[in-house]
Design an enzyme around this catalytic site. Structure first.
Site, PDB file in Angstrom:
ATOM      1  N   GLY A  10       0.854  -1.198   0.000  1.00 44.13           N
ATOM      2  CA  GLY A  10       0.000   0.000   0.000  1.00 44.13           C
ATOM      3  C   GLY A  10       0.883   1.239   0.000  1.00 44.13           C
ATOM      4  O   GLY A  10       0.528   2.288   0.541  1.00 44.13           O
ATOM      5  N   GLY A  13      -0.261   4.811  -1.157  1.00 49.34           N
ATOM      6  CA  GLY A  13      -1.341   5.475  -0.423  1.00 49.34           C
ATOM      7  C   GLY A  13      -0.840   6.578   0.497  1.00 49.34           C
ATOM      8  O   GLY A  13       0.363   6.881   0.543  1.00 49.34           O
ATOM      9  N   LEU A  15      -0.648   6.911   3.887  1.00 49.44           N
ATOM     10  CA  LEU A  15       0.290   6.548   4.947  1.00 49.44           C
ATOM     11  C   LEU A  15       1.535   5.866   4.382  1.00 49.44           C
ATOM     12  O   LEU A  15       2.655   6.104   4.834  1.00 49.44           O
ATOM     13  CB  LEU A  15      -0.418   5.631   5.957  1.00 49.44           C
ATOM     14  CG  LEU A  15       0.400   5.103   7.124  1.00 49.44           C
ATOM     15  CD1 LEU A  15       1.007   6.240   7.946  1.00 49.44           C
ATOM     16  CD2 LEU A  15      -0.475   4.221   8.029  1.00 49.44           C
ATOM     17  N   ASP A  34       2.312  -2.136  -4.303  1.00 51.32           N
ATOM     18  CA  ASP A  34       0.968  -1.557  -4.425  1.00 51.32           C
ATOM     19  C   ASP A  34       0.397  -2.066  -5.738  1.00 51.32           C
ATOM     20  O   ASP A  34       1.139  -2.591  -6.574  1.00 51.32           O
ATOM     21  CB  ASP A  34       1.042  -0.014  -4.432  1.00 51.32           C
ATOM     22  CG  ASP A  34      -0.252   0.631  -3.927  1.00 51.32           C
ATOM     23  OD1 ASP A  34      -1.312   0.375  -4.526  1.00 51.32           O
ATOM     24  OD2 ASP A  34      -0.199   1.383  -2.931  1.00 51.32           O
ATOM     25  N   ILE A  35      -0.908  -1.880  -5.929  1.00 52.03           N
ATOM     26  CA  ILE A  35      -1.446  -2.209  -7.262  1.00 52.03           C
ATOM     27  C   ILE A  35      -1.187  -1.069  -8.238  1.00 52.03           C
ATOM     28  O   ILE A  35      -1.177  -1.258  -9.431  1.00 52.03           O
ATOM     29  CB  ILE A  35      -2.953  -2.568  -7.257  1.00 52.03           C
ATOM     30  CG1 ILE A  35      -3.758  -1.561  -6.452  1.00 52.03           C
ATOM     31  CG2 ILE A  35      -3.193  -3.967  -6.758  1.00 52.03           C
ATOM     32  CD1 ILE A  35      -5.262  -1.763  -6.606  1.00 52.03           C
ATOM     33  N   ASP A  52      -1.040  -7.200  -6.187  1.00 48.36           N
ATOM     34  CA  ASP A  52      -2.366  -7.119  -5.570  1.00 48.36           C
ATOM     35  C   ASP A  52      -2.298  -7.972  -4.308  1.00 48.36           C
ATOM     36  O   ASP A  52      -2.055  -9.181  -4.383  1.00 48.36           O
ATOM     37  CB  ASP A  52      -3.406  -7.672  -6.556  1.00 48.36           C
ATOM     38  CG  ASP A  52      -4.797  -7.719  -5.957  1.00 48.36           C
ATOM     39  OD1 ASP A  52      -4.960  -7.428  -4.749  1.00 48.36           O
ATOM     40  OD2 ASP A  52      -5.735  -8.065  -6.696  1.00 48.36           O
ATOM     41  N   TYR A 142     -15.637  -1.070   7.168  1.00 49.80           N
ATOM     42  CA  TYR A 142     -14.229  -0.818   7.491  1.00 49.80           C
ATOM     43  C   TYR A 142     -13.959  -1.141   8.967  1.00 49.80           C
ATOM     44  O   TYR A 142     -13.001  -1.854   9.305  1.00 49.80           O
ATOM     45  CB  TYR A 142     -13.934   0.647   7.188  1.00 49.80           C
ATOM     46  CG  TYR A 142     -12.581   1.152   7.609  1.00 49.80           C
ATOM     47  CD1 TYR A 142     -11.413   0.667   7.031  1.00 49.80           C
ATOM     48  CD2 TYR A 142     -12.469   2.169   8.563  1.00 49.80           C
ATOM     49  CE1 TYR A 142     -10.171   1.166   7.399  1.00 49.80           C
ATOM     50  CE2 TYR A 142     -11.232   2.669   8.928  1.00 49.80           C
ATOM     51  CZ  TYR A 142     -10.087   2.159   8.351  1.00 49.80           C
ATOM     52  OH  TYR A 142      -8.872   2.658   8.719  1.00 49.80           O
ATOM     53  N   LYS A 146     -11.581  -4.015  10.607  1.00 50.71           N
ATOM     54  CA  LYS A 146     -10.452  -3.715  11.503  1.00 50.71           C
ATOM     55  C   LYS A 146     -10.614  -4.457  12.837  1.00 50.71           C
ATOM     56  O   LYS A 146      -9.633  -4.961  13.397  1.00 50.71           O
ATOM     57  CB  LYS A 146     -10.336  -2.204  11.736  1.00 50.71           C
ATOM     58  CG  LYS A 146      -9.848  -1.426  10.516  1.00 50.71           C
ATOM     59  CD  LYS A 146      -8.411  -1.777  10.160  1.00 50.71           C
ATOM     60  CE  LYS A 146      -7.856  -0.978   8.998  1.00 50.71           C
ATOM     61  NZ  LYS A 146      -6.522  -1.413   8.584  1.00 50.71           N
TER      62      LYS A 146
HETATM   63  N1  SER Z   1      -9.200   7.845   8.583  1.00 50.22           N
HETATM   64  C1  SER Z   1     -10.052   6.674   8.676  1.00 50.22           C
HETATM   65  C2  SER Z   1     -11.337   6.904   8.001  1.00 50.22           C
HETATM   66  O1  SER Z   1     -11.801   8.026   8.041  1.00 50.22           O
HETATM   67  C3  SER Z   1     -10.278   6.297  10.109  1.00 50.22           C
HETATM   68  O2  SER Z   1      -9.317   5.390  10.516  1.00 50.22           O
HETATM   69  O3  SER Z   1     -11.905   6.008   7.479  1.00 50.22           O
END
Ligand code: SER
Length: 320
Positions: A10, A13, A15, A34-35, A52, A142, A146
């Site tokens: 990743g 991206g 981060l 990364d892709i 991927d 999401y 997590k």
């Molecule tokens: N920054 C993330 C989001 O907004 C939260 O971990 O999805």
């Protein structure tokens, strides 16, 4: 002893780009995955593998061939984008993590894995200041991914000895690459709209407080938790880490101290419902005690850094 080789999955991206630059600046050997290829020019000289993370065989061979010892698995669909395509988000977030953990446990033994969890694991039951081990009833795909991921990391550590370490990141704010589809993205996006001519249109309520953090602290947390002896980590969960807590009105007031003509309006959309389920702040006492977590960037420093960077850089356009 052979040198550590760090792989950022990743890496293109928000981060990943910051993590790559930080490891490169520290003189570490880094391989980017990364892709899509990275776009920030400061990391274009690093080796890049187009992979991927859902393709387990390709991932395993790329990690093996490059002699990777440390993986930073950052590829994920974030909260807002994930609600628009739940099956895709679940598949990417879970299959990607399980592939990394399975490889770490098996044919490509890895010394350490860093995988970020999120404030999205919390829901309204967690209260305004979420405790380290309080209730976690996430309201987004999401957040569910997590939360499940935290349990999988604990399981792979317990059953297979995988040394995977994790923190619960809040909204992350930096300049090198845009965020991709998060609920906290307004706090990055706004810096592309400092000078008008239209007022910046914020998609959250002006008083929606959320936990936030500057990238320097986010990258620092990952490096810090990875560097301590495993025995110091006293929880199988991802650690709460806190730095800042502010609402749009507070961020925008601070921006006005630097850019007096800055104008905004708040027109909440579906992302406000996601934000409303998240805590304002996190109790991070355990991270402070176990591995000396101690953030350094306050709101005034953050706005100062972001405004200066925006005045000298290309603007970012969040990829929602
Ligand atoms: N920054 C993330 C989001 O907004 C939260 O971990 O999805």
């Amino acid at each position: 002893m052979a040198q550590d080789v760090h792989c950022i999955i990743g890496a293109s991206g928000q981060l990943g780009t910051e993590m790559a630059l930080s490891l490169k600046s520290a003189g570490e050997r880094v391989v980017l995955m990364d892709i899509k290829p990275p776009s920030f020019e400061g990391i274009l000289d690093l080796p890049f593998e187009q992979v991927d993370v859902c393709d387990a065989a390709r991932l395993a061979s790329a990690l093996g061939e490059n002699g990777i010892t440390h993986v930073y698995h950052l590829a994920a669909a974030l909260s807002a984008r994930g609600e628009q395509d739940p099956q895709w988000a679940w598949n990417l977030n879970m299959k990607g993590l399980l592939n990394v953990l399975e490889i770490a446990a098996g044919h490509v033994p890895l010394a350490r894995v860093f995988w970020p969890s999120s404030i999205a694991v919390f829901g309204p039951e967690s209260g305004r200041t979420a405790a380290q081990s309080g209730p976690r009833i996430p309201g987004t795909v999401y957040g569910i991914s997590k939360n499940a991921g935290e349990h999988w990391c604990a399981w792979y550590h317990r059953q297979h000895g995988v040394d995977v370490r994790s923190v619960r990141y809040p909204g992350l704010i930096g300049t090198l690459a845009p965020p991709g589809g998060g609920t906290t993205d307004y706090a990055v996006e706004v810096f592309d709209h400092l000078e008008g001519p239209e007022p910046y249109r914020c998609f959250l309520d002006a008083h929606e407080k959320l936990p936030m953090m500057h990238m320097d602290d986010a990258v620092g947390a990952a490096m810090q938790i990875l560097s301590v002896p495993r025995e110091r980590l006293t929880t199988p969960e991802a650690y709460n880490i806190a730095a800042l807590s502010f609402c749009p009105a507070e961020l925008f007031a601070e921006i006005r101290r630097h850019v007096p003509g800055f104008k905004y309006e708040c027109i909440p959309d579906y992302r406000q419902d996601i934000a409303a389920g998240w805590p304002d702040d996190l109790d991070d006492a355990l991270a402070r005690a176990d591995w000396d977590w101690n953030p350094t960037v306050d709101l005034s420093d953050l706005v100062d850094t972001m405004v200066k960077a925006r005045h000298s850089n290309q603007p970012l356009s969040p990829a929602l």
